[in-house]
Design a protein around this motif. Sequence first.
Motif, mmCIF file in Angstrom:
data_model
loop_
_atom_site.group_PDB
_atom_site.id
_atom_site.type_symbol
_atom_site.label_atom_id
_atom_site.label_comp_id
_atom_site.label_asym_id
_atom_site.label_seq_id
_atom_site.Cartn_x
_atom_site.Cartn_y
_atom_site.Cartn_z
ATOM 1 N N ARG A 1 11.063 3.158 -19.577
ATOM 2 C CA ARG A 1 9.630 2.974 -19.293
ATOM 3 C C ARG A 1 9.390 2.888 -17.775
ATOM 4 O O ARG A 1 10.203 2.049 -17.302
ATOM 5 N N GLU A 2 8.469 3.629 -17.384
ATOM 6 C CA GLU A 2 8.087 3.332 -16.037
ATOM 7 C C GLU A 2 6.603 3.266 -15.798
ATOM 8 O O GLU A 2 5.809 3.587 -16.433
ATOM 9 N N TRP A 3 6.541 2.445 -14.794
ATOM 10 C CA TRP A 3 5.109 2.026 -14.328
ATOM 11 C C TRP A 3 4.572 3.253 -13.637
ATOM 12 O O TRP A 3 5.040 3.809 -12.989
ATOM 13 N N VAL A 4 3.157 3.165 -14.042
ATOM 14 C CA VAL A 4 2.190 4.362 -13.397
ATOM 15 C C VAL A 4 1.178 3.696 -12.631
ATOM 16 O O VAL A 4 1.094 4.030 -11.505
ATOM 17 N N ALA A 5 0.568 2.824 -13.133
ATOM 18 C CA ALA A 5 -0.726 2.206 -12.359
ATOM 19 C C ALA A 5 -1.210 1.167 -12.892
ATOM 20 O O ALA A 5 -1.015 0.727 -14.088
ATOM 21 N N THR A 6 -1.835 0.319 -12.020
ATOM 22 C CA THR A 6 -2.282 -1.196 -12.499
ATOM 23 C C THR A 6 -3.645 -1.260 -11.750
ATOM 24 O O THR A 6 -3.921 -0.872 -10.673
ATOM 25 N N ILE A 7 -4.361 -2.358 -12.427
ATOM 26 C CA ILE A 7 -5.576 -2.641 -11.572
ATOM 27 C C ILE A 7 -5.824 -4.003 -11.994
ATOM 28 O O ILE A 7 -5.789 -4.475 -13.067
ATOM 29 N N THR A 8 -6.126 -4.831 -11.057
ATOM 30 C CA THR A 8 -6.162 -6.210 -11.178
ATOM 31 C C THR A 8 -7.596 -6.620 -11.458
ATOM 32 O O THR A 8 -8.716 -5.472 -11.837
ATOM 33 N N GLY A 9 -8.355 -8.011 -11.963
ATOM 34 C CA GLY A 9 -9.443 -8.127 -12.305
ATOM 35 C C GLY A 9 -10.520 -8.053 -11.326
ATOM 36 O O GLY A 9 -11.610 -7.659 -11.752
ATOM 37 N N GLY A 10 -10.172 -7.831 -9.928
ATOM 38 C CA GLY A 10 -10.886 -7.800 -8.955
ATOM 39 C C GLY A 10 -11.242 -6.194 -8.644
ATOM 40 O O GLY A 10 -11.815 -6.005 -7.653
ATOM 41 N N GLY A 11 -10.340 -5.353 -9.175
ATOM 42 C CA GLY A 11 -10.552 -3.798 -9.087
ATOM 43 C C GLY A 11 -9.710 -3.179 -8.060
ATOM 44 O O GLY A 11 -9.676 -2.097 -7.854
ATOM 45 N N ALA A 12 -8.422 -3.903 -7.573
ATOM 46 C CA ALA A 12 -7.789 -3.498 -6.641
ATOM 47 C C ALA A 12 -6.520 -2.641 -7.616
ATOM 48 O O ALA A 12 -6.224 -3.357 -8.551
ATOM 49 N N THR A 13 -6.344 -1.620 -6.884
ATOM 50 C CA THR A 13 -5.680 -0.481 -7.809
ATOM 51 C C THR A 13 -4.209 -0.237 -7.042
ATOM 52 O O THR A 13 -4.086 -0.327 -5.687
ATOM 53 N N ASN A 14 -3.241 0.187 -7.753
ATOM 54 C CA ASN A 14 -1.794 0.462 -7.081
ATOM 55 C C ASN A 14 -1.486 1.512 -8.127
ATOM 56 O O ASN A 14 -1.428 1.623 -9.271
ATOM 57 N N TYR A 15 -0.706 2.585 -7.419
ATOM 58 C CA TYR A 15 -0.278 3.901 -8.237
ATOM 59 C C TYR A 15 1.332 3.924 -7.916
ATOM 60 O O TYR A 15 1.826 3.560 -6.693
ATOM 61 N N ALA A 16 2.009 4.591 -8.650
ATOM 62 C CA ALA A 16 3.318 4.913 -8.556
ATOM 63 C C ALA A 16 3.144 6.202 -7.513
ATOM 64 O O ALA A 16 2.361 6.763 -7.731
ATOM 65 N N ASP A 17 4.240 6.506 -6.599
ATOM 66 C CA ASP A 17 4.012 7.696 -5.707
ATOM 67 C C ASP A 17 3.927 8.853 -6.457
ATOM 68 O O ASP A 17 3.479 9.872 -5.932
ATOM 69 N N SER A 18 4.468 8.990 -7.786
ATOM 70 C CA SER A 18 4.555 10.113 -8.636
ATOM 71 C C SER A 18 3.253 10.475 -8.826
ATOM 72 O O SER A 18 3.010 11.760 -9.341
ATOM 73 N N VAL A 19 2.393 9.675 -8.925
ATOM 74 C CA VAL A 19 1.016 10.026 -9.661
ATOM 75 C C VAL A 19 -0.199 9.780 -8.531
ATOM 76 O O VAL A 19 -1.192 10.209 -8.627
ATOM 77 N N LYS A 20 0.071 9.295 -7.512
ATOM 78 C CA LYS A 20 -0.775 8.840 -6.531
ATOM 79 C C LYS A 20 -1.621 10.326 -5.921
ATOM 80 O O LYS A 20 -0.948 11.164 -5.640
ATOM 81 N N GLY A 21 -2.845 10.125 -5.908
ATOM 82 C CA GLY A 21 -3.553 11.389 -5.424
ATOM 83 C C GLY A 21 -4.159 12.203 -6.622
ATOM 84 O O GLY A 21 -4.977 12.976 -6.561
ATOM 85 N N ARG A 22 -3.602 12.060 -7.672
ATOM 86 C CA ARG A 22 -3.681 13.033 -8.926
ATOM 87 C C ARG A 22 -4.440 12.055 -10.154
ATOM 88 O O ARG A 22 -5.112 12.528 -10.961
ATOM 89 N N PHE A 23 -3.829 10.577 -10.236
ATOM 90 C CA PHE A 23 -4.627 9.892 -11.409
ATOM 91 C C PHE A 23 -5.305 8.643 -10.573
ATOM 92 O O PHE A 23 -4.937 8.314 -9.659
ATOM 93 N N THR A 24 -6.052 8.512 -11.507
ATOM 94 C CA THR A 24 -7.203 7.216 -11.136
ATOM 95 C C THR A 24 -7.264 6.393 -12.282
ATOM 96 O O THR A 24 -7.553 6.543 -13.448
ATOM 97 N N ILE A 25 -7.133 5.045 -11.888
ATOM 98 C CA ILE A 25 -7.060 4.012 -13.065
ATOM 99 C C ILE A 25 -8.570 3.335 -12.516
ATOM 100 O O ILE A 25 -9.093 3.086 -11.510
#
Length: 113
Positions: free
Chosen positions: A44-68
């Motif tokens: 299992r690999e991490w894809v993306a997360t979003i904090t309670g404040g709305g800050a987002t982070n993405y795995a490099d493999s999906v950055k620019g293509r996926f939006t959380i």
Amino acid sequence: VQLQASGGGSVQPGGSLRLSCVASGSSFRGNVMGWYRQAPGNEREWVATITGGGATNYADSVKGRFTISRDLAKNTVYLQMNSLKSEDTAVYYCMGSRGLTYWGKGTLVTVSS
């Protein structure tokens, strides 16, 4: 606490899907929610997360293509997936963290021509 993911399916390369994950039994309003995925034979690999404040982070493999994103009122987190590739094929799991980490059952995404 339950997390119910939906929105998976089959799509051709270059296509789009939107995953949803509804949390029930508890609010994750101020907490991290996110998505992981597991392809056949892989861990299992991490894809993306979003904090309670709305800050987002993405795995490099999906950055620019996926939006959380998330809807706090609906206790729901979304994953908009565009420009899908065959290597995005996996079971996608949503998660929420409140001290403990809670997992949904997963929804299958298949990208194939």
